[in-house]
Design an enzyme around this catalytic site. Structure first.
Site, PDB file in Angstrom:
ATOM      1  N   ASP A  35       0.805  -1.269   0.032  1.00 28.11           N
ATOM      2  CA  ASP A  35       0.189  -0.140  -0.109  1.00 28.11           C
ATOM      3  C   ASP A  35       0.683   1.698   0.113  1.00 28.11           C
ATOM      4  O   ASP A  35       0.187   2.051   0.140  1.00 28.11           O
ATOM      5  CB  ASP A  35      -0.960  -0.163   1.342  1.00 28.11           C
ATOM      6  CG  ASP A  35      -0.315   0.020   2.148  1.00 28.11           C
ATOM      7  OD1 ASP A  35       0.754  -0.046   2.384  1.00 28.11           O
ATOM      8  OD2 ASP A  35      -0.810  -0.313   3.640  1.00 28.11           O
ATOM      9  N   HIS A 239      21.375   0.989 -21.122  1.00 33.64           N
ATOM     10  CA  HIS A 239      20.943   1.669 -19.661  1.00 33.64           C
ATOM     11  C   HIS A 239      21.177   0.658 -18.165  1.00 33.64           C
ATOM     12  O   HIS A 239      20.036   0.632 -17.397  1.00 33.64           O
ATOM     13  CB  HIS A 239      18.644   1.215 -19.882  1.00 33.64           C
ATOM     14  CG  HIS A 239      18.192   2.658 -20.940  1.00 33.64           C
ATOM     15  ND1 HIS A 239      17.328   2.415 -21.614  1.00 33.64           N
ATOM     16  CD2 HIS A 239      19.180   3.695 -21.420  1.00 33.64           C
ATOM     17  CE1 HIS A 239      17.287   3.554 -22.203  1.00 33.64           C
ATOM     18  NE2 HIS A 239      17.908   4.337 -22.218  1.00 33.64           N
ATOM     19  N   ASP A 256      25.451   8.633 -17.053  1.00 36.01           N
ATOM     20  CA  ASP A 256      24.002   9.613 -17.709  1.00 36.01           C
ATOM     21  C   ASP A 256      23.176   9.641 -16.941  1.00 36.01           C
ATOM     22  O   ASP A 256      22.426   8.498 -16.220  1.00 36.01           O
ATOM     23  CB  ASP A 256      23.768   7.816 -18.677  1.00 36.01           C
ATOM     24  CG  ASP A 256      22.677   8.701 -19.778  1.00 36.01           C
ATOM     25  OD1 ASP A 256      22.118   9.238 -19.951  1.00 36.01           O
ATOM     26  OD2 ASP A 256      22.560   8.106 -20.720  1.00 36.01           O
ATOM     27  N   ASP A 267      19.403  15.339 -19.351  1.00 33.12           N
ATOM     28  CA  ASP A 267      19.436  14.457 -19.891  1.00 33.12           C
ATOM     29  C   ASP A 267      21.210  14.225 -20.429  1.00 33.12           C
ATOM     30  O   ASP A 267      21.228  15.268 -21.211  1.00 33.12           O
ATOM     31  CB  ASP A 267      18.662  13.431 -20.724  1.00 33.12           C
ATOM     32  CG  ASP A 267      18.767  12.441 -20.956  1.00 33.12           C
ATOM     33  OD1 ASP A 267      20.349  11.815 -20.493  1.00 33.12           O
ATOM     34  OD2 ASP A 267      18.148  11.668 -22.412  1.00 33.12           O
ATOM     35  N   HIS A 346      22.658   2.563 -31.017  1.00 35.14           N
ATOM     36  CA  HIS A 346      20.460   3.665 -30.771  1.00 35.14           C
ATOM     37  C   HIS A 346      20.492   4.445 -31.500  1.00 35.14           C
ATOM     38  O   HIS A 346      22.134   4.687 -32.549  1.00 35.14           O
ATOM     39  CB  HIS A 346      20.726   3.951 -29.748  1.00 35.14           C
ATOM     40  CG  HIS A 346      22.120   4.265 -29.079  1.00 35.14           C
ATOM     41  ND1 HIS A 346      22.144   5.522 -29.493  1.00 35.14           N
ATOM     42  CD2 HIS A 346      23.063   4.256 -28.307  1.00 35.14           C
ATOM     43  CE1 HIS A 346      23.570   5.864 -28.843  1.00 35.14           C
ATOM     44  NE2 HIS A 346      24.332   5.192 -27.766  1.00 35.14           N
ATOM     45  N   HIS A 350      16.784  12.075 -28.936  1.00 29.32           N
ATOM     46  CA  HIS A 350      15.458  12.294 -29.356  1.00 29.32           C
ATOM     47  C   HIS A 350      14.730  13.985 -28.042  1.00 29.32           C
ATOM     48  O   HIS A 350      15.935  14.143 -27.906  1.00 29.32           O
ATOM     49  CB  HIS A 350      14.918  11.004 -27.674  1.00 29.32           C
ATOM     50  CG  HIS A 350      15.490  11.183 -26.532  1.00 29.32           C
ATOM     51  ND1 HIS A 350      15.999  11.649 -25.361  1.00 29.32           N
ATOM     52  CD2 HIS A 350      16.680  10.800 -26.251  1.00 29.32           C
ATOM     53  CE1 HIS A 350      16.752  12.001 -24.105  1.00 29.32           C
ATOM     54  NE2 HIS A 350      16.953  10.897 -24.836  1.00 29.32           N
ATOM     55  N   HIS A 357      11.995  10.859 -22.927  1.00 31.37           N
ATOM     56  CA  HIS A 357      11.925  11.191 -24.095  1.00 31.37           C
ATOM     57  C   HIS A 357      10.099  11.450 -25.008  1.00 31.37           C
ATOM     58  O   HIS A 357       9.619  10.957 -24.502  1.00 31.37           O
ATOM     59  CB  HIS A 357      12.286   9.281 -24.221  1.00 31.37           C
ATOM     60  CG  HIS A 357      13.194   8.520 -23.740  1.00 31.37           C
ATOM     61  ND1 HIS A 357      13.184   7.488 -23.940  1.00 31.37           N
ATOM     62  CD2 HIS A 357      14.480   8.918 -23.941  1.00 31.37           C
ATOM     63  CE1 HIS A 357      14.191   7.016 -24.119  1.00 31.37           C
ATOM     64  NE2 HIS A 357      14.976   7.910 -23.026  1.00 31.37           N
ATOM     65  N   GLU A 380      23.526  12.320 -28.539  1.00 32.16           N
ATOM     66  CA  GLU A 380      24.273  11.247 -27.917  1.00 32.16           C
ATOM     67  C   GLU A 380      25.139  10.210 -28.892  1.00 32.16           C
ATOM     68  O   GLU A 380      23.915   8.756 -28.744  1.00 32.16           O
ATOM     69  CB  GLU A 380      23.089  11.658 -27.093  1.00 32.16           C
ATOM     70  CG  GLU A 380      22.160  10.525 -26.951  1.00 32.16           C
ATOM     71  CD  GLU A 380      21.038  10.243 -25.802  1.00 32.16           C
ATOM     72  OE1 GLU A 380      21.496   9.261 -25.373  1.00 32.16           O
ATOM     73  OE2 GLU A 380      19.876  10.460 -25.717  1.00 32.16           O
ATOM     74  N   TYR A 384      29.917   0.408 -28.205  1.00 34.37           N
ATOM     75  CA  TYR A 384      30.369   0.315 -27.349  1.00 34.37           C
ATOM     76  C   TYR A 384      30.881  -1.326 -27.733  1.00 34.37           C
ATOM     77  O   TYR A 384      30.336  -1.528 -29.118  1.00 34.37           O
ATOM     78  CB  TYR A 384      28.501  -0.090 -26.620  1.00 34.37           C
ATOM     79  CG  TYR A 384      27.889   1.336 -26.896  1.00 34.37           C
ATOM     80  CD1 TYR A 384      27.770   1.955 -25.390  1.00 34.37           C
ATOM     81  CD2 TYR A 384      27.189   1.546 -27.736  1.00 34.37           C
ATOM     82  CE1 TYR A 384      27.245   3.111 -24.912  1.00 34.37           C
ATOM     83  CE2 TYR A 384      25.993   3.200 -27.723  1.00 34.37           C
ATOM     84  CZ  TYR A 384      26.591   3.946 -26.066  1.00 34.37           C
ATOM     85  OH  TYR A 384      25.578   4.771 -26.354  1.00 34.37           O
ATOM     86  N   ARG A 408      29.336   7.081 -24.317  1.00 34.90           N
ATOM     87  CA  ARG A 408      28.446   8.157 -24.883  1.00 34.90           C
ATOM     88  C   ARG A 408      28.815   9.541 -24.782  1.00 34.90           C
ATOM     89  O   ARG A 408      29.000   9.413 -23.514  1.00 34.90           O
ATOM     90  CB  ARG A 408      27.323   8.191 -24.323  1.00 34.90           C
ATOM     91  CG  ARG A 408      26.095   7.847 -24.780  1.00 34.90           C
ATOM     92  CD  ARG A 408      24.710   7.490 -25.286  1.00 34.90           C
ATOM     93  NE  ARG A 408      24.361   7.475 -23.609  1.00 34.90           N
ATOM     94  CZ  ARG A 408      24.703   6.170 -23.051  1.00 34.90           C
ATOM     95  NH1 ARG A 408      24.707   4.745 -23.972  1.00 34.90           N
ATOM     96  NH2 ARG A 408      24.163   5.678 -21.460  1.00 34.90           N
ATOM     97  N   GLU A 410      26.558  12.956 -23.809  1.00 38.51           N
ATOM     98  CA  GLU A 410      25.470  13.613 -24.414  1.00 38.51           C
ATOM     99  C   GLU A 410      25.299  14.840 -24.780  1.00 38.51           C
ATOM    100  O   GLU A 410      24.968  15.274 -23.137  1.00 38.51           O
ATOM    101  CB  GLU A 410      23.632  12.542 -23.852  1.00 38.51           C
ATOM    102  CG  GLU A 410      22.503  13.151 -24.037  1.00 38.51           C
ATOM    103  CD  GLU A 410      21.978  11.969 -24.027  1.00 38.51           C
ATOM    104  OE1 GLU A 410      22.307  11.086 -22.260  1.00 38.51           O
ATOM    105  OE2 GLU A 410      20.872  11.894 -24.117  1.00 38.51           O
TER     106      GLU A 410
HETATM  107  N1  GLY Z   1      19.140   8.572 -20.389  1.00 37.50           N
HETATM  108  C1  GLY Z   1      17.990   7.698 -21.191  1.00 37.50           C
HETATM  109  C2  GLY Z   1      18.657   8.888 -22.250  1.00 37.50           C
HETATM  110  O1  GLY Z   1      19.464   8.827 -22.482  1.00 37.50           O
HETATM  111  O2  GLY Z   1      17.684   8.236 -23.748  1.00 37.50           O
HETATM  112 MN    MN Z   2      20.637  10.430 -21.283  1.00 37.53          MN
HETATM  113 MN    MN Z   3      18.745  10.810 -23.765  1.00 36.50          MN
END
Ligand code: GLY
Ligand code: MN
Ligand code: MN
Length: 436
Positions: A35, A239, A256, A267, A346, A350, A357, A380, A384, A408, A410
């Protein structure tokens, strides 16, 4: 100021509804366990149109109604319940505070809602997570359909408001930009602190604590998404959120992490050597990713197709990996057949805003969306090479010294009237600034 901004958004949407009326449902409470619930977070569409952030509410936009164009249904005041779960705005105060033409208790929904839809030709409603409410809307529509032959008026369709509303959400207002800049600034400070704090022997979660401490200390409501603090080979898991590993000398650390400030998100990703010195292989790959990111950011210009950002990054990554002998053959073929995908699986960005997102289209049928001032995208790219790396068909195996490197970079980039503005440039990414 805020009340008028929400009113302006509602007017802008209502002007596009034709003879339709729109219904929006608040977010449900999410269960953590038994709960105990997570902190409430309003549905982004609901918040965007109303600014109201309680659960169990309904907003109706009825542009053709004689008296009530904006109707709210909210939880009524209930001192006993409020003792446990916090104060509610209540019916009376909601009218004044949120600019509704009329406010009812949510208990009156079944009785009062139909009058606002009865003359609409369509109900704009997005089927959502609240299944019981979806059923309620479908049953209501069915009742209208059954009455249609005798009345010759009423909704004959349910339509998704998202294409209209999400196109609006894609373009940030000055007020939204203020929030986004604050979210970006707080996250930038968190990354800078994390870089100073990380060293061999510390655990990933210690760095996470440093980051999230900075978020809250500066008034952010918390992380915008589970923070990724990924050292060594963990950086190859896009992720990764366990954040349990002890960091070693010669590891790279990929962080990240972004925060939510008000309802707006940042982000940011940075990757750096924990001991202050890149190995030759880490440096070679880092240089490629950085160049890919800079070239991709340079594509953020009004009028450019969105896809150009990704295409620019892919081109640099393929060139770089070919120079290192990690990809072989014809560049055109590698790009066309996507033989770079085992390294870069990827997309390059975004939309970013109320959702991390964020909503909004990337493509119209086969034509890429064209960038417009006020849109914010992440940029980004990454490379990898995970421990069980498998090259694309016909491509060489990757020598041992490259295995386990994940990188990465970003940033959050705003499209301006004559180019772009990098909202997160306060976090260093040049090699000279990361080495010590
Ligand atoms: N942190 C999620 C992304 O970079 O899309
Ligand atoms: Mn990110
Ligand atoms: Mn991102």
């Amino acid at each position: 100021m805020r009340v008028t901004e929400f009113a302006r958004r509602r007017d802008q949407l209502m002007a596009q509804l034709g003879k339709g009326a729109a219904v929006f449902r608040s977010a449900p409470l999410a269960v953590m366990h038994n709960d105990v619930e997570y902190n409430f977070r309003q549905d982004s569409d609901f918040f965007y149109l109303t600014g109201f952030d309680e659960t169990d509410a309904v907003a109706v936009l009825a542009p053709h109604h004689d008296e009530h164009r904006f109707v709210l249904f909210v939880q009524p005041k209930d001192p006993d319940k409020e003792t446990w779960t916090g104060y509610r705005v209540g019916v009376d105060a909601a009218k004044e505070q949120f600019g509704a033409d009329v406010v009812y208790s949510i208990d009156e929904l079944d009785e009062k809602l139909p009058q606002y839809l009865t003359k609409a030709d369509r109900i704009f409603y997005r089927l959502g997570r609240d299944r019981a409410f979806n059923d309620k809307m479908l049953q209501l529509w069915q009742r209208f359909m059954a009455m249609y032959p005798r009345r010759g008026v009423g909704p004959t369709a349910i339509a998704d408001p998202a294409p209209l509303l999400h196109a609006m959400r894609q373009i940030k207002s000055d007020h939204e930009l203020e929030q986004m800049r604050i979210a970006a600034k707080i996250a930038a400070e968190a990354h800078n602190r994390a870089m100073a704090f990380a060293k061999p022997g510390r655990y990933e979660y210690e760095v996470q604590a440093e980051i999230e401490h900075t978020f809250r200390l500066n008034g952010a409501s918390g992380p915008a998404y589970p923070s990724i603090v990924a050292s060594g080979p963990n950086a190859c898991i896009l992720h990764y959120t366990e954040n349990t590993r002890k960091m070693h000398d010669h590891d790279l650390l990929l962080i990240d992490a972004g925060c939510a400030y008000g309802y707006y998100n940042s982000d940011i990703t940075r990757t750096f050597p924990i001991n202050g010195k890149f190995t030759p292989e880490q440096k070679a790959l880092y240089e490629i990713v950085l160049e890919a990111q800079l070239k991709a950011i340079a594509q953020v210009q009004p009028g450019n197709p969105y896809s150009q950002i990704h295409d620019a990054a892919v081109e640099v990554i393929v060139d770089g990996l070919m120079d290192l002998g990690l990809l072989k053959g014809s560049k055109e073929e590698i790009i066309k057949e996507q033989h770079y995908k085992p390294f870069y699986m990827h997309r390059t960005g975004h939309w970013l805003g109320l959702d991390v997102h964020d909503v909004g289209v990337y493509q119209h049928d086969e034509t890429p969306h064209t960038l417009e001032p006020g849109q914010i995208t992440t940029v980004e790219p990454g490379i990898y090479i995970k421990p069980d790396f498998k090259p694309a068909e016909g491509q060489p195996n990757v020598p041992e010294q490259w295995i386990g490197i994940g990188i990465r970079i970003e940033d959050d980039v705003l499209v301006t009237s004559n180019g772009y503005e990098n909202l997160t440039e306060a976090v260093p990414k040049a090699i000279a600034d990361l080495e010590r």
